[in-house]
Design a protein around this motif. Structure first.
Motif, PDB file in Angstrom:
ATOM      1  N   THR A 152       1.444   0.662  -2.966  1.00  0.00           N
ATOM      2  CA  THR A 152       0.117   1.280  -2.882  1.00  0.00           C
ATOM      3  C   THR A 152       0.241   2.797  -2.847  1.00  0.00           C
ATOM      4  O   THR A 152      -0.541   3.523  -3.475  1.00  0.00           O
ATOM      5  CB  THR A 152      -0.628   0.775  -1.636  1.00  0.00           C
ATOM      6  OG1 THR A 152      -0.793  -0.644  -1.741  1.00  0.00           O
ATOM      7  CG2 THR A 152      -2.001   1.432  -1.506  1.00  0.00           C
ATOM      8  N   GLY A 153       1.255   3.296  -2.121  1.00  0.00           N
ATOM      9  CA  GLY A 153       1.515   4.728  -2.106  1.00  0.00           C
ATOM     10  C   GLY A 153       1.940   5.251  -3.471  1.00  0.00           C
ATOM     11  O   GLY A 153       1.518   6.329  -3.902  1.00  0.00           O
ATOM     12  N   VAL A 154       2.775   4.476  -4.163  1.00  0.00           N
ATOM     13  CA  VAL A 154       3.176   4.848  -5.520  1.00  0.00           C
ATOM     14  C   VAL A 154       1.956   4.902  -6.436  1.00  0.00           C
ATOM     15  O   VAL A 154       1.811   5.807  -7.272  1.00  0.00           O
ATOM     16  CB  VAL A 154       4.220   3.852  -6.061  1.00  0.00           C
ATOM     17  CG1 VAL A 154       4.505   4.118  -7.538  1.00  0.00           C
ATOM     18  CG2 VAL A 154       5.506   3.931  -5.259  1.00  0.00           C
ATOM     19  N   ALA A 155       1.041   3.935  -6.265  1.00  0.00           N
ATOM     20  CA  ALA A 155      -0.175   3.898  -7.080  1.00  0.00           C
ATOM     21  C   ALA A 155      -1.062   5.114  -6.816  1.00  0.00           C
ATOM     22  O   ALA A 155      -1.739   5.617  -7.722  1.00  0.00           O
ATOM     23  CB  ALA A 155      -0.951   2.611  -6.817  1.00  0.00           C
ATOM     24  N   PHE A 156      -1.077   5.609  -5.579  1.00  0.00           N
ATOM     25  CA  PHE A 156      -1.849   6.812  -5.262  1.00  0.00           C
ATOM     26  C   PHE A 156      -1.320   7.999  -6.065  1.00  0.00           C
ATOM     27  O   PHE A 156      -2.092   8.741  -6.686  1.00  0.00           O
ATOM     28  CB  PHE A 156      -1.781   7.116  -3.770  1.00  0.00           C
ATOM     29  CG  PHE A 156      -2.354   8.466  -3.412  1.00  0.00           C
ATOM     30  CD1 PHE A 156      -3.722   8.629  -3.259  1.00  0.00           C
ATOM     31  CD2 PHE A 156      -1.534   9.576  -3.239  1.00  0.00           C
ATOM     32  CE1 PHE A 156      -4.265   9.865  -2.949  1.00  0.00           C
ATOM     33  CE2 PHE A 156      -2.054  10.817  -2.928  1.00  0.00           C
ATOM     34  CZ  PHE A 156      -3.430  10.965  -2.779  1.00  0.00           C
ATOM     35  N   VAL A 157      -0.008   8.190  -6.047  1.00  0.00           N
ATOM     36  CA  VAL A 157       0.601   9.299  -6.784  1.00  0.00           C
ATOM     37  C   VAL A 157       0.329   9.149  -8.285  1.00  0.00           C
ATOM     38  O   VAL A 157      -0.052  10.104  -8.971  1.00  0.00           O
ATOM     39  CB  VAL A 157       2.114   9.364  -6.517  1.00  0.00           C
ATOM     40  CG1 VAL A 157       2.770  10.440  -7.376  1.00  0.00           C
ATOM     41  CG2 VAL A 157       2.377   9.631  -5.032  1.00  0.00           C
ATOM     42  N   ALA A 158       0.527   7.926  -8.793  1.00  0.00           N
ATOM     43  CA  ALA A 158       0.308   7.677 -10.213  1.00  0.00           C
ATOM     44  C   ALA A 158      -1.156   7.893 -10.584  1.00  0.00           C
ATOM     45  O   ALA A 158      -1.467   8.461 -11.640  1.00  0.00           O
ATOM     46  CB  ALA A 158       0.721   6.250 -10.559  1.00  0.00           C
ATOM     47  N   PRO A 215       8.214   1.148 -13.618  1.00  0.00           N
ATOM     48  CA  PRO A 215       9.550   1.020 -13.016  1.00  0.00           C
ATOM     49  C   PRO A 215       9.501   0.546 -11.570  1.00  0.00           C
ATOM     50  O   PRO A 215      10.358  -0.236 -11.137  1.00  0.00           O
ATOM     51  CB  PRO A 215      10.111   2.443 -13.118  1.00  0.00           C
ATOM     52  CG  PRO A 215       9.349   3.087 -14.215  1.00  0.00           C
ATOM     53  CD  PRO A 215       7.978   2.500 -14.142  1.00  0.00           C
ATOM     54  N   ALA A 216       8.488   1.027 -10.815  1.00  0.00           N
ATOM     55  CA  ALA A 216       8.375   0.617  -9.413  1.00  0.00           C
ATOM     56  C   ALA A 216       8.134  -0.888  -9.307  1.00  0.00           C
ATOM     57  O   ALA A 216       8.719  -1.565  -8.445  1.00  0.00           O
ATOM     58  CB  ALA A 216       7.243   1.387  -8.735  1.00  0.00           C
ATOM     59  N   LEU A 217       7.289  -1.430 -10.176  1.00  0.00           N
ATOM     60  CA  LEU A 217       7.020  -2.865 -10.153  1.00  0.00           C
ATOM     61  C   LEU A 217       8.256  -3.668 -10.568  1.00  0.00           C
ATOM     62  O   LEU A 217       8.584  -4.691  -9.953  1.00  0.00           O
ATOM     63  CB  LEU A 217       5.845  -3.192 -11.081  1.00  0.00           C
ATOM     64  CG  LEU A 217       4.451  -2.790 -10.580  1.00  0.00           C
ATOM     65  CD1 LEU A 217       3.417  -2.949 -11.688  1.00  0.00           C
ATOM     66  CD2 LEU A 217       4.044  -3.618  -9.369  1.00  0.00           C
ATOM     67  N   LEU A 218       8.932  -3.206 -11.601  1.00  0.00           N
ATOM     68  CA  LEU A 218      10.106  -3.938 -12.086  1.00  0.00           C
ATOM     69  C   LEU A 218      11.235  -3.922 -11.058  1.00  0.00           C
ATOM     70  O   LEU A 218      11.892  -4.945 -10.831  1.00  0.00           O
ATOM     71  CB  LEU A 218      10.576  -3.335 -13.412  1.00  0.00           C
ATOM     72  CG  LEU A 218       9.612  -3.521 -14.596  1.00  0.00           C
ATOM     73  CD1 LEU A 218      10.079  -2.710 -15.798  1.00  0.00           C
ATOM     74  CD2 LEU A 218       9.461  -4.989 -14.965  1.00  0.00           C
ATOM     75  N   SER A 240      -4.172  -4.396  -3.786  1.00  0.00           N
ATOM     76  CA  SER A 240      -3.609  -3.441  -2.837  1.00  0.00           C
ATOM     77  C   SER A 240      -3.305  -2.112  -3.523  1.00  0.00           C
ATOM     78  O   SER A 240      -3.647  -1.025  -3.020  1.00  0.00           O
ATOM     79  CB  SER A 240      -2.326  -4.017  -2.221  1.00  0.00           C
ATOM     80  OG  SER A 240      -1.683  -3.068  -1.396  1.00  0.00           O
ATOM     81  N   MET A 241      -2.676  -2.180  -4.685  1.00  0.00           N
ATOM     82  CA  MET A 241      -2.345  -0.963  -5.422  1.00  0.00           C
ATOM     83  C   MET A 241      -3.603  -0.258  -5.934  1.00  0.00           C
ATOM     84  O   MET A 241      -3.628   0.977  -6.062  1.00  0.00           O
ATOM     85  CB  MET A 241      -1.415  -1.306  -6.586  1.00  0.00           C
ATOM     86  CG  MET A 241      -0.065  -1.835  -6.149  1.00  0.00           C
ATOM     87  SD  MET A 241       0.990  -2.338  -7.529  1.00  0.00           S
ATOM     88  CE  MET A 241       1.358  -0.743  -8.251  1.00  0.00           C
ATOM     89  N   ALA A 242      -4.644  -1.032  -6.222  1.00  0.00           N
ATOM     90  CA  ALA A 242      -5.890  -0.435  -6.707  1.00  0.00           C
ATOM     91  C   ALA A 242      -6.490   0.520  -5.678  1.00  0.00           C
ATOM     92  O   ALA A 242      -7.096   1.533  -6.043  1.00  0.00           O
ATOM     93  CB  ALA A 242      -6.894  -1.530  -7.057  1.00  0.00           C
ATOM     94  N   ILE A 243      -6.311   0.212  -4.396  1.00  0.00           N
ATOM     95  CA  ILE A 243      -6.814   1.106  -3.346  1.00  0.00           C
ATOM     96  C   ILE A 243      -6.145   2.479  -3.459  1.00  0.00           C
ATOM     97  O   ILE A 243      -6.800   3.526  -3.412  1.00  0.00           O
ATOM     98  CB  ILE A 243      -6.577   0.494  -1.956  1.00  0.00           C
ATOM     99  CG1 ILE A 243      -7.383  -0.798  -1.804  1.00  0.00           C
ATOM    100  CG2 ILE A 243      -6.941   1.487  -0.852  1.00  0.00           C
ATOM    101  CD1 ILE A 243      -7.052  -1.583  -0.542  1.00  0.00           C
ATOM    102  N   GLY A 244      -4.820   2.473  -3.629  1.00  0.00           N
ATOM    103  CA  GLY A 244      -4.101   3.730  -3.805  1.00  0.00           C
ATOM    104  C   GLY A 244      -4.494   4.428  -5.091  1.00  0.00           C
ATOM    105  O   GLY A 244      -4.683   5.654  -5.116  1.00  0.00           O
ATOM    106  N   ALA A 245      -4.635   3.661  -6.172  1.00  0.00           N
ATOM    107  CA  ALA A 245      -4.991   4.248  -7.465  1.00  0.00           C
ATOM    108  C   ALA A 245      -6.374   4.886  -7.435  1.00  0.00           C
ATOM    109  O   ALA A 245      -6.587   5.963  -8.013  1.00  0.00           O
ATOM    110  CB  ALA A 245      -4.930   3.178  -8.558  1.00  0.00           C
ATOM    111  N   MET A 246      -7.327   4.253  -6.753  1.00  0.00           N
ATOM    112  CA  MET A 246      -8.679   4.811  -6.676  1.00  0.00           C
ATOM    113  C   MET A 246      -8.705   6.101  -5.866  1.00  0.00           C
ATOM    114  O   MET A 246      -9.376   7.069  -6.245  1.00  0.00           O
ATOM    115  CB  MET A 246      -9.646   3.777  -6.090  1.00  0.00           C
ATOM    116  CG  MET A 246      -9.954   2.637  -7.037  1.00  0.00           C
ATOM    117  SD  MET A 246     -11.257   1.514  -6.452  1.00  0.00           S
ATOM    118  CE  MET A 246     -10.410   0.679  -5.106  1.00  0.00           C
ATOM    119  N   ALA A 247      -7.943   6.122  -4.770  1.00  0.00           N
ATOM    120  CA  ALA A 247      -7.861   7.355  -3.975  1.00  0.00           C
ATOM    121  C   ALA A 247      -7.209   8.464  -4.793  1.00  0.00           C
ATOM    122  O   ALA A 247      -7.682   9.617  -4.793  1.00  0.00           O
ATOM    123  CB  ALA A 247      -7.083   7.103  -2.690  1.00  0.00           C
TER     124      ALA A 247
END
Length: 251
Positions: A11-17, A33-36, A205-212
């Protein structure tokens, strides 16, 4: 099986991305890469990435749109063609080896970075358009097909082509890019979901980080404009080129 501690990390990675993607695109080169590495199989990684990206891009698109930076109606037909292209790409990627693209796309990204670096059109001022909205639609559809099939660099391709062909200033091009990118993400998510290739809990979960990240990134881009977007586009394109070439020759 995804370890529970990976959920907040990803989720933190998704925020940065999401932050970077809202400004310059290229978030997928951080997420994939993070998912893989986390043990997610490739097709599920693609589907889950599209889910979180769809949510983050929506927030960025809404922010740009609320400031009047997106011309919705003139570009609706192009968005529909982008949707169809992305759907086709998402179907193809589940049956076709993408290794050839993995070599071709870095070269296109490098050419894209050079264009952004040297072109005098890469500012916030609108210029004379070389293509109408209707004339640009096939270009948008081709980029949508690529996004559904492979993905890295889609935002950069949309943005630079909108500047070069439609005459948009860089901030407005970045804003409209989010509309097209969100459309292609929706199509890809639908097709990956039908194929059972989305990890919904992880994606949510990652969507929360991505939206922020998308919210903060879009506000940052609107505040600083081309003087921030241009160097980030160049950096993202070069970084994606290096990452894709490394993955190709290391495989």
């Amino acid at each position: 099986m995804i370890e529970p501690w990976l959920y907040p990390v990803l989720t933190g990675v998704a925020f940065v991305a999401g932050f970077i993607d809202a400004i310059a695109g290229g978030g997928g080169l951080i997420i994939m890469p993070a998912l893989l590495v986390s043990g997610v199989p490739p097709l599920q990684a693609l589907g889950t990435n599209k889910l979180q990206s769809m949510c983050g891009t929506f927030v960025a698109m809404r922010n740009y749109g609320s400031k009047g930076l997106i011309d919705w109606r003139p570009n609706l037909a192009t968005a529909l063609i982008v949707f169809a292209g992305a759907a086709g790409g998402a179907i193809l990627v589940q049956y076709v080896d993408a290794r050839t693209l993995a070599l071709v796309i870095p070269l296109l990204l490098l050419a894209n970075a050079v264009y952004i670096l040297v072109s005098p059109r890469m500012g916030d001022e609108d210029a004379h358009q070389r293509l109408s909205a209707r004339g640009y639609a096939p270009v948008g559809g081709a980029i949508g097909l690529y996004d559904g099939f492979f993905g890295p660099g889609t935002g950069s391709f949309f943005t630079s082509s909108l500047v070069a062909l439609r005459g948009y200033g860089l901030t407005r091009a970045t804003a409209l890019c989010k509309f097209f990118n969100w459309t292609s993400n929706v199509a890809a998510v639908l097709l990956f979901a039908i194929g059972g290739k989305v990890l919904w809990l992880l994606g949510a979960s990652m969507a929360i980080g991505a939206m922020a990240g998308g919210w903060l990134g879009s506000h940052t881009a609107m505040r600083f404009g081309a003087k921030l977007i241009r160097p980030l586009l160049i950096t993202a394109s070069v970084a994606m080129t290096a990452r894709l070439l490394w993955g190709y020759f290391a495989a």
